[in-house]
Design an enzyme around this catalytic site. Structure first.
Site, mmCIF file in Angstrom:
data_model
loop_
_atom_site.group_PDB
_atom_site.id
_atom_site.type_symbol
_atom_site.label_atom_id
_atom_site.label_comp_id
_atom_site.label_asym_id
_atom_site.label_seq_id
_atom_site.Cartn_x
_atom_site.Cartn_y
_atom_site.Cartn_z
ATOM 1 N N TYR A 75 0.987 -1.202 -0.059
ATOM 2 C CA TYR A 75 0.224 0.049 0.061
ATOM 3 C C TYR A 75 0.814 1.209 0.063
ATOM 4 C CZ TYR A 75 0.723 1.062 4.912
ATOM 5 O OH TYR A 75 1.321 1.359 6.161
ATOM 6 N N ARG A 133 8.565 4.150 -4.353
ATOM 7 C CA ARG A 133 8.600 3.216 -3.121
ATOM 8 C C ARG A 133 7.737 2.123 -3.395
ATOM 9 N NH1 ARG A 133 7.551 5.445 2.642
ATOM 10 N NH2 ARG A 133 5.427 5.825 1.863
ATOM 11 N N ARG A 174 -8.025 -19.972 -3.125
ATOM 12 C CA ARG A 174 -7.225 -19.865 -1.999
ATOM 13 C C ARG A 174 -6.064 -20.852 -1.802
ATOM 14 N NH1 ARG A 174 -5.687 -20.972 2.861
ATOM 15 N NH2 ARG A 174 -5.027 -19.257 4.435
ATOM 16 N N HIS A 182 -1.489 -21.252 -0.931
ATOM 17 C CA HIS A 182 -0.489 -20.329 -0.639
ATOM 18 C C HIS A 182 0.429 -20.227 -1.831
ATOM 19 C CE1 HIS A 182 -1.457 -21.466 3.495
ATOM 20 N NE2 HIS A 182 -0.358 -20.821 3.977
ATOM 21 N N LYS A 185 6.204 -1.768 1.955
ATOM 22 C CA LYS A 185 5.336 -1.149 2.579
ATOM 23 C C LYS A 185 4.028 -2.069 2.415
ATOM 24 C CE LYS A 185 2.859 3.377 3.097
ATOM 25 N NZ LYS A 185 3.072 3.621 4.685
ATOM 26 N N GLU A 242 11.997 2.288 14.620
ATOM 27 C CA GLU A 242 11.133 3.352 14.036
ATOM 28 C C GLU A 242 9.892 3.300 14.711
ATOM 29 O OE1 GLU A 242 9.868 2.728 9.861
ATOM 30 O OE2 GLU A 242 9.729 0.620 10.231
ATOM 31 N N LEU A 247 10.730 1.391 7.360
ATOM 32 C CA LEU A 247 10.376 1.769 6.070
ATOM 33 C C LEU A 247 11.156 3.047 5.660
ATOM 34 C CD1 LEU A 247 7.630 1.112 4.254
ATOM 35 C CD2 LEU A 247 6.655 3.272 5.227
HETATM 36 N N1 PLP Z 1 7.434 3.793 8.986
HETATM 37 C C1 PLP Z 1 6.236 3.236 9.106
HETATM 38 C C2 PLP Z 1 6.369 2.024 9.981
HETATM 39 C C3 PLP Z 1 5.139 3.879 8.709
HETATM 40 O O1 PLP Z 1 3.866 3.158 8.597
HETATM 41 C C4 PLP Z 1 5.286 5.183 7.814
HETATM 42 C C5 PLP Z 1 3.913 5.622 7.489
HETATM 43 O O2 PLP Z 1 3.099 5.245 7.208
HETATM 44 C C6 PLP Z 1 6.579 5.758 7.943
HETATM 45 C C7 PLP Z 1 7.552 4.964 8.599
HETATM 46 C C8 PLP Z 1 6.766 7.198 7.470
HETATM 47 O O3 PLP Z 1 6.651 7.082 5.860
HETATM 48 P P1 PLP Z 1 6.285 8.262 5.128
HETATM 49 O O4 PLP Z 1 7.290 9.524 5.609
HETATM 50 O O5 PLP Z 1 6.609 7.893 3.768
HETATM 51 O O6 PLP Z 1 4.821 8.460 5.656
#
Ligand code: PLP
Length: 280
Positions: free
Chosen positions: A33, A52, A100, A102, A147, A179, A203
């Site tokens: 996403y 990304r 469904r 895997h 993501k 993070e 991320l």
């Molecule tokens: N880290 C995580 C786990 C996130 O879910 C997000 C944003 O949703 C970020 C970092 C920040 O990313 P961005 O600056 O691209 O929104």
């Protein structure tokens, strides 16, 4: 709430039930996403979000349904059809719908959707006051640079923070800070900014990248290294970054107040510079 929805190339609204029960995004979390912000109907950092997403899809072998230009024009049309000027767009691309199992079939068509939403972005008082955070163990998978829609670890951490009267959870592993549950984390010590390096544990935040660029341009030293958990007790300032929160000061960690609960000077400088860049 009824919003404009782009589903597999067709515009409809979020009132329509579009997903099949055997969509692999629903069954396996087999999807990526993306979220971008728009201000006055103009998307912020659209290309960075696209890249990304495209990279994440490539890593998990899902075909990206849009080229860069197709994506820009589809999102432009979505925003033109949207009845409000400021908000966010949520995008999801799953591997598609298949019986469904895997093992996925090689020829499955990806499911691609995007919809716009109103969003209450932080106001000036909030940006000054900052947020409280708690720390908790990182229990996510090992490819957090993708993501993926598998956000159970993030959601559990976030709920834990909410129950503790905090706004965000900072995820720890093996004695190091990674993070936030939905943000990147930055510490400020002796005028330098410290944040986790880009690897599979975090991320690659779009705002993180911009803030590092802004810091370097204003001669603030940037140290991309994992912060030790113990260093959280000895910070000058801290902040998180994300698309919806921008640069948001952290004024309390696990009940310990930082800097008398006031936004720090380095944080404020980067916050102002980022807000300006986002609107440019
Ligand atoms: N880290 C995580 C786990 C996130 O879910 C997000 C944003 O949703 C970020 C970092 C920040 O990313 P961005 O600056 O691209 O929104």
């Amino acid at each position: 709430m009824s919003d404009v929805l782009l589903f597999n190339g067709r515009f409809t609204t979020t009132d329509e039930r579009v997903l099949g029960v055997e969509d692999r995004g629903f069954q396996f979390g087999d999807a990526v996403y993306e979220v971008f912000k728009f201000i006055g109907k103009r998307p912020a950092f659209l290309l960075e979000h696209y890249r990304r997403m495209e990279q994440g899809l490539r890593e998990i072998e899902i075909r990206c349904p849009w080229s860069e230009t197709e994506f820009a024009s589809a999102m432009g049309e979505l925003l033109q059809r949207t009845s409000f000027d400021d908000g966010i767009v949520y995008i999801q691309v799953s591997r598609g719908e298949a019986e469904r199992a895997h093992f996925w079939p090689e020829n499955v068509e990806p499911t691609a959707l995007a919809y716009s939403r109103r969003f209450r972005f932080p106001d000036e008082a909030r940006k000054d006051r900052g947020i409280r955070v708690i720390t908790t163990e990182d229990c996510r998978w090992h490819r957090c640079h993708v993501k993926s829609v598998n956000l159970l670890g993030n959601a559990l951490a976030k709920k834990q923070a909410q129950r503790a009267g905090a706004d965000e959870a900072i995820l720890l592993a093996e004695g190091f800070v990674r993070e936030g549950a939905s943000s990147n984390f930055f510490a400020v010590k002796n005028g330098a900014v410290i944040t986790h390096p880009l690897d599979e544990h975090i991320l690659p935040g779009v705002v993180r990248d911009r803030v590092i660029g802004l810091a370097l341009r204003s001669k603030v030293r940037v140290d991309e290294r994992p912060l030790r958990e113990a260093e959280l007790f000895d910070l000058d300032e801290a902040f998180i970054t994300s698309t919806t929160q921008g640069v948001m000061p952290v004024t309390e960690i696990d009940g310990r107040v930082i800097r008398n609960g006031r936004r720090g000077g380095v944080t404020e400088k980067l916050q102002l510079a980022f807000d300006e860049l986002e609107r440019a």
